[in-house]
Design a protein around this motif. Sequence first.
Motif, PDB file in Angstrom:
ATOM      1  N   MET A   1       0.847  -1.163   0.000  1.00 39.50           N
ATOM      2  CA  MET A   1       0.000   0.000   0.000  1.00 39.50           C
ATOM      3  C   MET A   1       0.903   1.240   0.000  1.00 39.50           C
ATOM      4  O   MET A   1       1.799   1.358   0.809  1.00 39.50           O
ATOM      5  N   PRO A   2       0.662   2.186  -0.916  1.00 42.58           N
ATOM      6  CA  PRO A   2       1.488   3.390  -0.970  1.00 42.58           C
ATOM      7  C   PRO A   2       1.373   4.214   0.308  1.00 42.58           C
ATOM      8  O   PRO A   2       0.340   4.203   0.969  1.00 42.58           O
ATOM      9  N   ARG A   3       2.437   4.919   0.605  1.00 42.17           N
ATOM     10  CA  ARG A   3       2.455   5.738   1.816  1.00 42.17           C
ATOM     11  C   ARG A   3       1.373   6.814   1.729  1.00 42.17           C
ATOM     12  O   ARG A   3       1.204   7.449   0.709  1.00 42.17           O
ATOM     13  N   GLY A   4       0.646   6.996   2.816  1.00 43.12           N
ATOM     14  CA  GLY A   4      -0.389   8.015   2.869  1.00 43.12           C
ATOM     15  C   GLY A   4      -1.758   7.519   2.437  1.00 43.12           C
ATOM     16  O   GLY A   4      -2.741   8.186   2.656  1.00 43.12           O
ATOM     17  N   SER A   5      -1.836   6.347   1.806  1.00 42.28           N
ATOM     18  CA  SER A   5      -3.153   5.845   1.411  1.00 42.28           C
ATOM     19  C   SER A   5      -3.795   5.143   2.605  1.00 42.28           C
ATOM     20  O   SER A   5      -3.124   4.677   3.504  1.00 42.28           O
TER      21      SER A   5
ATOM     22  N   ASP B   1      -6.602   2.221   3.868  1.00 43.52           N
ATOM     23  CA  ASP B   1      -7.337   1.027   3.491  1.00 43.52           C
ATOM     24  C   ASP B   1      -8.831   1.351   3.492  1.00 43.52           C
ATOM     25  O   ASP B   1      -9.393   1.743   4.521  1.00 43.52           O
ATOM     26  N   MET B   2      -9.486   1.193   2.354  1.00 44.13           N
ATOM     27  CA  MET B   2     -10.913   1.528   2.239  1.00 44.13           C
ATOM     28  C   MET B   2     -11.765   0.645   3.141  1.00 44.13           C
ATOM     29  O   MET B   2     -12.778   1.103   3.663  1.00 44.13           O
ATOM     30  N   ASN B   3     -11.374  -0.616   3.332  1.00 43.57           N
ATOM     31  CA  ASN B   3     -12.128  -1.482   4.239  1.00 43.57           C
ATOM     32  C   ASN B   3     -12.126  -0.911   5.653  1.00 43.57           C
ATOM     33  O   ASN B   3     -13.133  -0.980   6.349  1.00 43.57           O
ATOM     34  N   PHE B   4     -10.992  -0.358   6.050  1.00 45.06           N
ATOM     35  CA  PHE B   4     -10.918   0.262   7.371  1.00 45.06           C
ATOM     36  C   PHE B   4     -11.894   1.426   7.460  1.00 45.06           C
ATOM     37  O   PHE B   4     -12.606   1.573   8.456  1.00 45.06           O
ATOM     38  N   LEU B   5     -11.940   2.263   6.433  1.00 40.30           N
ATOM     39  CA  LEU B   5     -12.844   3.413   6.441  1.00 40.30           C
ATOM     40  C   LEU B   5     -14.305   2.970   6.471  1.00 40.30           C
ATOM     41  O   LEU B   5     -15.123   3.552   7.179  1.00 40.30           O
ATOM     42  N   PHE B   6     -14.645   1.936   5.701  1.00 35.30           N
ATOM     43  CA  PHE B   6     -16.017   1.432   5.721  1.00 35.30           C
ATOM     44  C   PHE B   6     -16.364   0.861   7.095  1.00 35.30           C
ATOM     45  O   PHE B   6     -17.457   1.075   7.608  1.00 35.30           O
TER      46      PHE B   6
END
Length: 162
Positions: free
Chosen positions: A1-5, A7-12
């Motif tokens: 995973m690129p730095r600063g991105s 995880d969308m699953n975490f956000l959901f």
Amino acid sequence: MPRGSVDMNFLFTLGELQRLVRAYADKQARRYGITRAQWAVLAKVERTEGLKQTELAELMEMQPITLTRLIDRLCDNGWIERRSDDSDRRVNRLYLRKAARPLLGKLNGLRSETDGDGDGGHQSDGCAPPAGPTRNHQGKRSQRHSRRETKKETQKKEQRYG
């Protein structure tokens, strides 16, 4: 995973957790004849009595008219009082009334439950700790979601290929 991105699953998951906590707080606050928004106003006024209505609206990121309606209800119930400011008669300052303190004590016990602090006050008021989703619950939910997606995909294929 690129730095600063992120995880969308975490956000959901974080969004779902926030929704569940709000729903739980709504349900528990209703037990005492109050809404979650009214509870939030009472809690802020308790922490910073003498606050101007405009300052409270900014703190709560709420439109002043919306807050005014909430405060009107809280005043009608005898939980908050508006007092005129000594230096500016256009300004109302907010103070907690004595009748609100027992209610806030009960609500603070509920807040402790949702925060996971100690016994959450449920020994004194009979409240059970919040039930979080179990692994089985999440699995069933995921299965329902998968079935729904499969059904949608099937319908799309039928539309494409006749």
